[in-house]
Design a protein around this motif. Structure first.
Motif, PDB file in Angstrom:
ATOM      1  N   PHE A 175       0.860  -1.166   0.000  1.00 33.10           N
ATOM      2  CA  PHE A 175       0.000   0.000   0.000  1.00 33.10           C
ATOM      3  C   PHE A 175       0.904   1.225   0.000  1.00 33.10           C
ATOM      4  N   SER A 176       0.353   2.414  -0.074  1.00 31.97           N
ATOM      5  CA  SER A 176       1.209   3.574  -0.285  1.00 31.97           C
ATOM      6  C   SER A 176       0.546   4.827   0.247  1.00 31.97           C
ATOM      7  N   PHE A 177       1.377   5.881   0.379  1.00 36.04           N
ATOM      8  CA  PHE A 177       0.817   7.184   0.730  1.00 36.04           C
ATOM      9  C   PHE A 177       1.348   8.245  -0.212  1.00 36.04           C
ATOM     10  N   VAL A 178       0.544   9.290  -0.370  1.00 38.27           N
ATOM     11  CA  VAL A 178       0.941  10.505  -1.080  1.00 38.27           C
ATOM     12  C   VAL A 178       0.621  11.681  -0.169  1.00 38.27           C
ATOM     13  N   LEU A 179       1.637  12.445   0.185  1.00 36.01           N
ATOM     14  CA  LEU A 179       1.474  13.683   0.945  1.00 36.01           C
ATOM     15  C   LEU A 179       1.587  14.837  -0.044  1.00 36.01           C
ATOM     16  N   THR A 180       0.510  15.571  -0.225  1.00 34.64           N
ATOM     17  CA  THR A 180       0.525  16.714  -1.131  1.00 34.64           C
ATOM     18  C   THR A 180       1.189  17.903  -0.445  1.00 34.64           C
ATOM     19  N   LEU A 181       2.238  18.424  -1.073  1.00 40.05           N
ATOM     20  CA  LEU A 181       2.911  19.624  -0.580  1.00 40.05           C
ATOM     21  C   LEU A 181       2.510  20.855  -1.391  1.00 40.05           C
ATOM     22  N   SER A 182       2.272  20.674  -2.684  1.00 42.91           N
ATOM     23  CA  SER A 182       1.711  21.758  -3.513  1.00 42.91           C
ATOM     24  C   SER A 182       0.905  21.139  -4.632  1.00 42.91           C
ATOM     25  N   LYS A 183      -0.250  21.740  -4.920  1.00 41.39           N
ATOM     26  CA  LYS A 183      -1.123  21.271  -5.979  1.00 41.39           C
ATOM     27  C   LYS A 183      -0.731  21.905  -7.308  1.00 41.39           C
ATOM     28  N   ALA A 184      -1.000  21.179  -8.373  1.00 40.91           N
ATOM     29  CA  ALA A 184      -0.905  21.779  -9.698  1.00 40.91           C
ATOM     30  C   ALA A 184      -2.067  22.756  -9.902  1.00 40.91           C
ATOM     31  N   GLU A 185      -1.917  23.649 -10.864  1.00 36.64           N
ATOM     32  CA  GLU A 185      -3.027  24.546 -11.179  1.00 36.64           C
ATOM     33  C   GLU A 185      -4.256  23.749 -11.599  1.00 36.64           C
ATOM     34  N   ARG A 186      -4.031  22.730 -12.402  1.00 36.20           N
ATOM     35  CA  ARG A 186      -5.069  21.774 -12.770  1.00 36.20           C
ATOM     36  C   ARG A 186      -4.410  20.422 -12.991  1.00 36.20           C
ATOM     37  N   GLY A 187      -5.198  19.359 -12.858  1.00 33.45           N
ATOM     38  CA  GLY A 187      -4.656  18.026 -13.053  1.00 33.45           C
ATOM     39  C   GLY A 187      -3.710  17.651 -11.926  1.00 33.45           C
ATOM     40  N   GLY A 188      -2.830  16.679 -12.201  1.00 32.78           N
ATOM     41  CA  GLY A 188      -1.877  16.229 -11.208  1.00 32.78           C
ATOM     42  C   GLY A 188      -2.529  15.554 -10.015  1.00 32.78           C
ATOM     43  N   MET A 189      -3.668  14.904 -10.230  1.00 31.42           N
ATOM     44  CA  MET A 189      -4.386  14.274  -9.126  1.00 31.42           C
ATOM     45  C   MET A 189      -4.203  12.761  -9.134  1.00 31.42           C
ATOM     46  N   LEU A 190      -4.226  12.177  -7.953  1.00 31.81           N
ATOM     47  CA  LEU A 190      -4.253  10.728  -7.817  1.00 31.81           C
ATOM     48  C   LEU A 190      -5.646  10.246  -8.222  1.00 31.81           C
ATOM     49  N   GLU A 191      -5.708   9.444  -9.281  1.00 31.83           N
ATOM     50  CA  GLU A 191      -6.986   8.950  -9.789  1.00 31.83           C
ATOM     51  C   GLU A 191      -7.012   7.434  -9.661  1.00 31.83           C
ATOM     52  N   VAL A 192      -8.094   6.918  -9.087  1.00 29.77           N
ATOM     53  CA  VAL A 192      -8.238   5.490  -8.805  1.00 29.77           C
ATOM     54  C   VAL A 192      -9.401   4.949  -9.628  1.00 29.77           C
ATOM     55  N   PHE A 193      -9.204   3.759 -10.203  1.00 30.88           N
ATOM     56  CA  PHE A 193     -10.204   3.152 -11.073  1.00 30.88           C
ATOM     57  C   PHE A 193     -10.841   1.939 -10.398  1.00 30.88           C
ATOM     58  N   GLU A 194     -12.062   1.657 -10.795  1.00 32.53           N
ATOM     59  CA  GLU A 194     -12.742   0.461 -10.294  1.00 32.53           C
ATOM     60  C   GLU A 194     -12.238  -0.747 -11.089  1.00 32.53           C
ATOM     61  N   ALA A 195     -11.004  -1.113 -10.809  1.00 38.61           N
ATOM     62  CA  ALA A 195     -10.356  -2.243 -11.477  1.00 38.61           C
ATOM     63  C   ALA A 195      -9.430  -2.902 -10.467  1.00 38.61           C
ATOM     64  N   GLN A 196      -9.730  -4.118 -10.104  1.00 36.75           N
ATOM     65  CA  GLN A 196      -8.936  -4.838  -9.119  1.00 36.75           C
ATOM     66  C   GLN A 196      -7.847  -5.641  -9.811  1.00 36.75           C
ATOM     67  N   SER A 197      -6.732  -5.813  -9.130  1.00 36.06           N
ATOM     68  CA  SER A 197      -5.576  -6.478  -9.733  1.00 36.06           C
ATOM     69  C   SER A 197      -5.873  -7.931 -10.108  1.00 36.06           C
ATOM     70  N   GLU A 198      -6.750  -8.597  -9.379  1.00 35.83           N
ATOM     71  CA  GLU A 198      -7.036  -9.998  -9.671  1.00 35.83           C
ATOM     72  C   GLU A 198      -7.513 -10.179 -11.113  1.00 35.83           C
ATOM     73  N   ALA A 199      -8.265  -9.196 -11.607  1.00 38.93           N
ATOM     74  CA  ALA A 199      -8.818  -9.296 -12.955  1.00 38.93           C
ATOM     75  C   ALA A 199      -7.959  -8.614 -14.015  1.00 38.93           C
ATOM     76  N   TRP A 200      -7.181  -7.603 -13.612  1.00 34.99           N
ATOM     77  CA  TRP A 200      -6.577  -6.722 -14.610  1.00 34.99           C
ATOM     78  C   TRP A 200      -5.058  -6.588 -14.537  1.00 34.99           C
ATOM     79  N   SER A 201      -4.397  -7.183 -13.558  1.00 38.17           N
ATOM     80  CA  SER A 201      -2.974  -6.855 -13.366  1.00 38.17           C
ATOM     81  C   SER A 201      -2.131  -7.190 -14.588  1.00 38.17           C
ATOM     82  N   SER A 202      -2.395  -8.318 -15.246  1.00 44.31           N
ATOM     83  CA  SER A 202      -1.547  -8.693 -16.377  1.00 44.31           C
ATOM     84  C   SER A 202      -1.673  -7.726 -17.542  1.00 44.31           C
ATOM     85  N   ARG A 203      -2.792  -6.976 -17.605  1.00 42.17           N
ATOM     86  CA  ARG A 203      -3.010  -6.045 -18.699  1.00 42.17           C
ATOM     87  C   ARG A 203      -2.279  -4.714 -18.485  1.00 42.17           C
ATOM     88  N   PHE A 204      -1.818  -4.467 -17.252  1.00 43.88           N
ATOM     89  CA  PHE A 204      -1.175  -3.184 -16.961  1.00 43.88           C
ATOM     90  C   PHE A 204       0.268  -3.343 -16.492  1.00 43.88           C
TER      91      PHE A 204
END
Length: 272
Positions: A175-204
């Motif tokens: 597991f992991s952490f991200v501590l934001t120290l400064s934001k981008a003006e836009r974008g630069g966000m941690l985005e999470v998908f409804e895709a679990q590794s059991e089904a999709w890991s080999s594809r990524f």
């Protein structure tokens, strides 16, 4: 956001959430958000220091297309013999300590918060191989305009040759952490998908070559748009995630670590 069960609270409330990370490991929740780990004024001061590299951090880079660099070295990108990694580690630790002295220290502000929400388990850097010091406990990351990280699962990285020693020390999912120290003006966000590794890991899996990836447009997703001073902990070994491209000239500065339980069961190891 039903696919991503999240618990959020302020750093002052950590004592009331002592099971948060055991729940995350059990997949009862998939993310934990800790607000106000640092104040906005502290983050502004830290970013001013690291923009100038006043503490003389050693610097490495992502591959050029990602338009990003590190203070410290990402273990994923290290040579398998780890000689350069462990040669750099003492200098990085000294620079991080100097940066964090005015703010009470990195361990006191970050590692202690994790310990508090994990039943008191100690958090810290893994010991290195014989003759080496400890691993780097984190890295500081700067994503420039256009910088991004493609979709991936963090468990995949542990197949890399640079993880041979660390794999003997850790158990269970990353597991992991991200501590934001400064934001981008836009974008630069941690985005999470409804895709679990059991089904999709080999594809990524990152095989260090170009390969077609599945179309992500049909996946539910959640982007964490958090303020400076906020930590997001994610069950990143099994949840597909990425950093969206940075838009604008303001760099996205973060501190990030990967984490896993020690094989000995006496704590949790964190590394950059």
């Amino acid at each position: 956001m039903t696919f991503l069960r999240t618990v959020a609270f302020d750093r002052a409330e950590v004592a009331s959430h002592g099971t948060a990370l055991s729940r995350l490991r059990a997949d009862d929740i998939q993310a934990v958000v800790i607000r106000n780990v640092f104040t906005s004024a502290e983050c502004a001061s830290i970013v001013a220091e690291i923009e100038a590299n006043a503490q003389d951090f050693p610097t490495t880079s992502f591959p050029a297309p990602f338009r990003s660099h590190f203070y410290g070295m990402n273990l994923n990108l290290a040579d398998p013999d780890l000689e350069a990694y462990f040669a750099m580690a003492p200098r990085f630790a000294k620079s991080l300590a100097a940066l964090m002295v005015p703010h009470g220290g990195f361990d006191a502000r970050v590692m202690a918060a994790f310990s508090a929400i994990d039943g008191g388990r100690p958090y810290g850097a893994p010991p290195g191989p014989p003759g080496a010091g400890p691993y780097m406990v984190t890295t500081l990351r700067s994503h420039h305009e256009g910088g991004y990280i493609p979709p991936h699962f963090d468990n995949e990285q542990r197949m890399r040759p640079s993880y041979r020693h660390l794999e003997s020390l850790i158990a269970g999912d990353t597991f992991s952490f991200v501590l934001t120290l400064s934001k981008a003006e836009r974008g630069g966000m941690l985005e999470v998908f409804e895709a679990q590794s059991e089904a999709w890991s080999s594809r990524f899996q990152n095989r260090d070559r170009a390969a077609p990836k599945p179309d992500l447009s049909g996946f539910a997703r959640h982007a964490f748009d958090v303020e400076a001073g906020t930590i997001v902990l994610l069950r990143s070994g099994r949840m597909l995630h990425r950093v969206t491209p940075v838009v604008g000239g303001t760099k996205r500065w973060t501190a990030c670590s990967f984490m896993a339980a020690s094989r000995a069961g006496d704590g949790v190891y964190c590394w950059g």
